[in-house]
Motif scaffolding. Structure first.
Motif, PDB file in Angstrom:
ATOM      1  N   MET A  82       0.864  -1.194   0.000  1.00 19.84           N
ATOM      2  CA  MET A  82       0.000   0.000   0.000  1.00 19.84           C
ATOM      3  C   MET A  82       0.893   1.235   0.000  1.00 19.84           C
ATOM      4  SD  MET A  82      -2.885  -1.237   2.734  1.00 19.84           S
ATOM      5  CE  MET A  82      -3.664   0.349   2.751  1.00 19.84           C
ATOM      6  N   PRO A  83       1.324   1.680  -1.170  1.00 19.50           N
ATOM      7  CA  PRO A  83       2.268   2.802  -1.243  1.00 19.50           C
ATOM      8  C   PRO A  83       1.739   4.080  -0.595  1.00 19.50           C
ATOM      9  CG  PRO A  83       2.086   1.723  -3.371  1.00 19.50           C
ATOM     10  CD  PRO A  83       1.050   1.122  -2.488  1.00 19.50           C
ATOM     11  N   ALA A  84       0.428   4.293  -0.633  1.00 17.74           N
ATOM     12  CA  ALA A  84      -0.121   5.507  -0.021  1.00 17.74           C
ATOM     13  C   ALA A  84       0.126   5.504   1.481  1.00 17.74           C
ATOM     14  CB  ALA A  84      -1.610   5.613  -0.316  1.00 17.74           C
ATOM     15  N   ALA A  85      -0.017   4.356   2.106  1.00 11.82           N
ATOM     16  CA  ALA A  85       0.235   4.265   3.545  1.00 11.82           C
ATOM     17  C   ALA A  85       1.706   4.525   3.841  1.00 11.82           C
ATOM     18  CB  ALA A  85      -0.179   2.901   4.073  1.00 11.82           C
ATOM     19  N   GLY A  86       2.588   4.042   2.988  1.00 15.35           N
ATOM     20  CA  GLY A  86       4.018   4.281   3.169  1.00 15.35           C
ATOM     21  C   GLY A  86       4.369   5.746   3.004  1.00 15.35           C
ATOM     22  N   ARG A  87       3.762   6.419   2.006  1.00 20.40           N
ATOM     23  CA  ARG A  87       4.033   7.838   1.800  1.00 20.40           C
ATOM     24  C   ARG A  87       3.497   8.658   2.959  1.00 20.40           C
ATOM     25  NH1 ARG A  87       2.668   6.540  -3.586  1.00 20.40           N
ATOM     26  NH2 ARG A  87       0.554   7.273  -3.250  1.00 20.40           N
ATOM     27  N   MET A  88       2.319   8.285   3.481  1.00 18.48           N
ATOM     28  CA  MET A  88       1.749   9.023   4.601  1.00 18.48           C
ATOM     29  C   MET A  88       2.642   8.865   5.838  1.00 18.48           C
ATOM     30  SD  MET A  88      -2.167   9.062   5.922  1.00 18.48           S
ATOM     31  CE  MET A  88      -2.208   7.450   6.647  1.00 18.48           C
ATOM     32  N   ARG A  89       3.147   7.650   6.071  1.00 15.29           N
ATOM     33  CA  ARG A  89       4.043   7.427   7.204  1.00 15.29           C
ATOM     34  C   ARG A  89       5.322   8.244   7.043  1.00 15.29           C
ATOM     35  NH1 ARG A  89       6.263   2.125   6.724  1.00 15.29           N
ATOM     36  NH2 ARG A  89       7.868   3.246   5.646  1.00 15.29           N
ATOM     37  N   ASP A  90       5.870   8.288   5.820  1.00 13.46           N
ATOM     38  CA  ASP A  90       7.082   9.057   5.574  1.00 13.46           C
ATOM     39  C   ASP A  90       6.837  10.548   5.751  1.00 13.46           C
ATOM     40  OD1 ASP A  90       8.404   6.725   5.059  1.00 13.46           O
ATOM     41  OD2 ASP A  90       8.263   6.908   2.865  1.00 13.46           O
ATOM     42  N   ALA A  91       5.658  11.023   5.321  1.00 13.32           N
ATOM     43  CA  ALA A  91       5.342  12.444   5.471  1.00 13.32           C
ATOM     44  C   ALA A  91       5.222  12.821   6.944  1.00 13.32           C
ATOM     45  CB  ALA A  91       4.042  12.766   4.744  1.00 13.32           C
ATOM     46  N   ILE A  92       4.624  11.970   7.718  1.00 16.81           N
ATOM     47  CA  ILE A  92       4.480  12.247   9.144  1.00 16.81           C
ATOM     48  C   ILE A  92       5.837  12.244   9.825  1.00 16.81           C
ATOM     49  CG2 ILE A  92       3.594  11.311  11.324  1.00 16.81           C
ATOM     50  CD1 ILE A  92       1.127  10.384   9.728  1.00 16.81           C
ATOM     51  N   SER A  93       6.670  11.294   9.470  1.00 19.33           N
ATOM     52  CA  SER A  93       7.975  11.204  10.128  1.00 19.33           C
ATOM     53  C   SER A  93       8.932  12.294   9.656  1.00 19.33           C
ATOM     54  CB  SER A  93       8.597   9.833   9.905  1.00 19.33           C
ATOM     55  OG  SER A  93       8.892   9.655   8.541  1.00 19.33           O
ATOM     56  N   SER A  94       8.707  12.880   8.467  1.00 18.87           N
ATOM     57  CA  SER A  94       9.614  13.904   7.970  1.00 18.87           C
ATOM     58  C   SER A  94       9.207  15.308   8.369  1.00 18.87           C
ATOM     59  CB  SER A  94       9.709  13.816   6.440  1.00 18.87           C
ATOM     60  OG  SER A  94       8.471  14.195   5.855  1.00 18.87           O
ATOM     61  N   GLN A  95       8.067  15.486   9.049  1.00 20.44           N
ATOM     62  CA  GLN A  95       7.677  16.812   9.498  1.00 20.44           C
ATOM     63  C   GLN A  95       8.698  17.313  10.502  1.00 20.44           C
ATOM     64  OE1 GLN A  95       3.723  16.608  11.063  1.00 20.44           O
ATOM     65  NE2 GLN A  95       2.780  16.612   9.055  1.00 20.44           N
ATOM     66  N   PRO A  96       9.123  18.569  10.307  1.00 22.43           N
ATOM     67  CA  PRO A  96      10.146  19.074  11.228  1.00 22.43           C
ATOM     68  C   PRO A  96       9.574  19.243  12.627  1.00 22.43           C
ATOM     69  CG  PRO A  96       9.378  20.822   9.794  1.00 22.43           C
ATOM     70  CD  PRO A  96       8.733  19.553   9.321  1.00 22.43           C
ATOM     71  N   ASN A  97      10.324  18.800  13.566  1.00 24.68           N
ATOM     72  CA  ASN A  97       9.941  18.947  14.959  1.00 24.68           C
ATOM     73  C   ASN A  97      10.790  20.069  15.528  1.00 24.68           C
ATOM     74  OD1 ASN A  97       9.070  18.690  17.528  1.00 24.68           O
ATOM     75  ND2 ASN A  97       9.835  16.606  17.853  1.00 24.68           N
ATOM     76  N   THR A  98      10.157  21.206  15.829  1.00 24.39           N
ATOM     77  CA  THR A  98      10.908  22.361  16.293  1.00 24.39           C
ATOM     78  C   THR A  98      11.404  22.177  17.710  1.00 24.39           C
ATOM     79  OG1 THR A  98       8.882  23.438  17.042  1.00 24.39           O
ATOM     80  CG2 THR A  98       9.641  23.931  14.799  1.00 24.39           C
ATOM     81  N   ALA A  99      10.761  21.327  18.449  1.00 25.23           N
ATOM     82  CA  ALA A  99      11.156  21.148  19.841  1.00 25.23           C
ATOM     83  C   ALA A  99      12.308  20.155  19.923  1.00 25.23           C
ATOM     84  CB  ALA A  99       9.981  20.636  20.647  1.00 25.23           C
ATOM     85  N   GLU A 100      13.314  20.557  20.661  1.00 29.86           N
ATOM     86  CA  GLU A 100      14.413  19.643  20.918  1.00 29.86           C
ATOM     87  C   GLU A 100      14.044  18.780  22.105  1.00 29.86           C
ATOM     88  OE1 GLU A 100      18.149  21.593  21.253  1.00 29.86           O
ATOM     89  OE2 GLU A 100      17.758  22.884  19.541  1.00 29.86           O
ATOM     90  N   PRO A 101      14.517  17.566  22.141  1.00 29.35           N
ATOM     91  CA  PRO A 101      14.169  16.706  23.268  1.00 29.35           C
ATOM     92  C   PRO A 101      14.674  17.312  24.579  1.00 29.35           C
ATOM     93  CG  PRO A 101      15.750  15.636  21.807  1.00 29.35           C
ATOM     94  CD  PRO A 101      15.382  16.923  21.197  1.00 29.35           C
ATOM     95  N   GLY A 102      13.828  17.278  25.568  1.00 30.12           N
ATOM     96  CA  GLY A 102      14.204  17.775  26.878  1.00 30.12           C
ATOM     97  C   GLY A 102      13.838  19.229  27.110  1.00 30.12           C
ATOM     98  N   GLU A 103      13.300  19.917  26.100  1.00 27.98           N
ATOM     99  CA  GLU A 103      12.915  21.307  26.282  1.00 27.98           C
ATOM    100  C   GLU A 103      11.516  21.392  26.855  1.00 27.98           C
ATOM    101  OE1 GLU A 103      13.159  23.403  22.600  1.00 27.98           O
ATOM    102  OE2 GLU A 103      15.260  23.899  22.881  1.00 27.98           O
TER     103      GLU A 103
END
Length: 190
Positions: free
Chosen positions: A144-165
């Motif tokens: 299911m390539p759409a599910a793979g692309r959606m997972r990749d899009a979610i994981s590639s979103q920039p997270n502005t918060a650094e861990p521990g902040e």
């Protein structure tokens, strides 16, 4: 002259060798104990035979035990020095960990079937069930390539918060990026 790195490697091999010997001894004793417990409990509960089902379903655990014992067995030279410490049986991840899981499930099934009857062998379905789950989670992005692309899009979103902040630290960082000084900075400027 022997360097400190050589001593560290030698120390690691000694620890692996000692750990493997202990694991193999426990593995052999536990196999015998669980099979004996199964036979004794069957005898006292009126089931006087070790069924073919029990034998067939015990075989994967016994084969895994034999393979683990063979892989983890250290090799010694004639003068008693360790030539090879064998595979590290306490290693996490990989085939060795899965083989230990099969051994543990076999022991659990032997115990449960000894006390509660042959229907408890259905617990052994955990092993192929887990394998199917892992295979499906691996194959899903390909099927299911759409599910793979959606997972990749979610994981590639920039997270502005650094861990521990904390949230306060995140807000101050965002203000500084926008060019708005924080309260401390404003007070220092006055």
């Amino acid at each position: 002259m022997v360097s400190s790195a050589d001593w560290a490697i030698h120390d690691i091999h000694d620890k692996i060798t000692a750990g493997n010997q202990k694991s193999i001894r426990i593995l052999q004793l536990a196999n015998a104990a669980f099979i004996l417990l199964h036979v004794i409990s069957n005898h006292f509960l009126g089931r006087r035979h070790f069924s073919f089902t029990a034998l067939a379903l015990t075989l994967p655990g016994l084969v895994c035990s034999l393979v683990l014992a063979r892989w983890g067995k250290p090799v010694f030279s004639e003068n008693g020095q360790v030539v090879s410490s064998g595979e590290d049986l306490s290693g996490e991840g990989g085939l060795i960990e899965h083989m230990w899981d099969i051994v543990y499930v076999t022991w659990m099934c032997l115990t449960m079937t000894g006390f509660f009857g042959g229907i408890m062998w259905w617990m052994f379905i955990i092993v192929p069930g887990f394998a199917i789950f892992k295979a499906a989670s691996f194959a899903m992005p390909f099927l299911m390539p759409a599910a793979g692309r959606m997972r990749d899009a979610i994981s590639s979103q920039p997270n502005t918060a650094e861990p521990g902040e904390s949230k306060r630290q995140q807000k101050l960082k965002q203000r500084q990026q926008k060019g708005q000084p924080g309260k401390r900075h404003q007070q220092q400027q006055r």
